[in-house]
Design an enzyme around this catalytic site. Structure first.
Site, PDB file in Angstrom:
ATOM      1  N   ASP A 264       0.848  -1.198   0.000  1.00 19.52           N
ATOM      2  CA  ASP A 264       0.000   0.000   0.000  1.00 19.52           C
ATOM      3  C   ASP A 264       0.884   1.250   0.000  1.00 19.52           C
ATOM      4  O   ASP A 264       2.036   1.194   0.429  1.00 19.52           O
ATOM      5  CB  ASP A 264      -0.907  -0.011   1.245  1.00 19.52           C
ATOM      6  CG  ASP A 264      -2.107   0.916   1.090  1.00 19.52           C
ATOM      7  OD1 ASP A 264      -2.383   1.367  -0.044  1.00 19.52           O
ATOM      8  OD2 ASP A 264      -2.792   1.178   2.104  1.00 19.52           O
ATOM      9  N   GLU A 265       0.344   2.373  -0.468  1.00 19.86           N
ATOM     10  CA  GLU A 265       1.057   3.675  -0.466  1.00 19.86           C
ATOM     11  C   GLU A 265       2.446   3.539  -1.076  1.00 19.86           C
ATOM     12  O   GLU A 265       3.438   4.028  -0.536  1.00 19.86           O
ATOM     13  CB  GLU A 265       1.155   4.218   0.972  1.00 19.86           C
ATOM     14  CG  GLU A 265      -0.176   4.420   1.663  1.00 19.86           C
ATOM     15  CD  GLU A 265      -0.921   5.678   1.211  1.00 19.86           C
ATOM     16  OE1 GLU A 265      -0.509   6.300   0.204  1.00 19.86           O
ATOM     17  OE2 GLU A 265      -1.928   6.016   1.860  1.00 19.86           O
TER      18      GLU A 265
ATOM     19  N   GLN B 177       3.944   4.884  -3.398  1.00 20.41           N
ATOM     20  CA  GLN B 177       4.690   6.099  -3.793  1.00 20.41           C
ATOM     21  C   GLN B 177       5.539   6.655  -2.658  1.00 20.41           C
ATOM     22  O   GLN B 177       6.380   7.514  -2.878  1.00 20.41           O
ATOM     23  CB  GLN B 177       3.725   7.175  -4.329  1.00 20.41           C
ATOM     24  CG  GLN B 177       2.987   7.978  -3.281  1.00 20.41           C
ATOM     25  CD  GLN B 177       1.853   7.215  -2.616  1.00 20.41           C
ATOM     26  OE1 GLN B 177       1.420   6.204  -3.122  1.00 20.41           O
ATOM     27  NE2 GLN B 177       1.375   7.693  -1.479  1.00 20.41           N
TER      28      GLN B 177
END
Ligand code: ADP
Ligand code: ZN
Length: 197
Positions: free
Chosen positions: A89-90, A92
């Site tokens: 997840d996330e 970036q």
């Protein structure tokens, strides 16, 4: 997905702005894999420990146990040989070679499912998402609801005056906006009179 590939790995990317349901969708896919008794490991950047250190958590309060990392390469060290599905997840917010790690895992036969922001708060592509979207077998772009006008929203409006790309803190510092309602910081505007917020 109508045909689930056999004996091969692949990459799935779930992208969109904040509040578009990326984490919900990631959790949904990973829970289904767990129900199918596949071996699943879930990772998230430690920078995102604000809600829970040991779980990914959606804005709608769904959760799934996860391991926190700071560099993408840690995934390769932490993945068990028998793991079949890797969720991140996330993505970036991870340091390091995220693209290389996802490719290595997929080449080794893992199903790799990553979720992340495709644009930063100014509306610019958020690395490494553009490259991941190009290399992935399956991509899903989600939209939120614009809090101003109710249209589909592809952008994340920052509500606090911070110039850095990453502001941890964070749901209360952003809202989902459509193209018309999103206003960039003044220095980002190229044409006078285009600011509409
Ligand atoms: P993301 O990971 O994309 O930030 P989440 O999966 O964490 O999104 O949360 C999605 C949930 O956020 C929605 O199901 C809804 O309950 C809630 N939500 C809050 N604000 C909005 C909005 N403006 N548009 C859509 N959903 C929103
Ligand atoms: Zn709008």
């Amino acid at each position: 997905m109508h045909h689930v590939p056999r004996d091969t790995g692949w990459i799935e990317v779930i992208c969109g702005p904040m509040f578009s349901g990326k984490t919900e969708e990631l959790i949904r896919r990973l829970k289904r894999a767990q129900i199918a008794r596949q071996r699943v490991q879930v990772f998230k950047p430690g920078i995102d420990d604000r809600y829970a250190a040991g779980s990914i958590v959606s804005h709608s309060a769904q959760q799934l146990a996860s391991q926190s990392i700071s560099r993408a390469e840690q995934v390769l060290a932490m993945v068990h040989p028998e793991t079949e599905v890797v969720g991140i997840d996330e993505v970036q917010f991870l340091e390091g070679d995220v693209v290389g790690v996802c490719e290595t895992l997929a080449d080794a036969g893992c199903r790799v499912v990553v979720a992340g922001l495709d644009q930063d708060y100014t509306g610019k592509p958020f690395e490494p998402m553009p490259v991941l979207l190009a290399l992935a077998e399956y991509i899903t772009k989600q939209l939120a609801i614009c809090v101003r006008c109710g249209n589909p929203a592809g952008r994340s409006q920052r509500l606090v005056a911070e110039g850095t790309r990453v502001v941890v803190g964070a749901a209360e510092s952003y809202e989902a906006r459509c193209r018309s309602c999103h206003s960039q910081p003044v220095e980002q505007l190229s044409l006078p009179g285009t600011r509409r917020a």
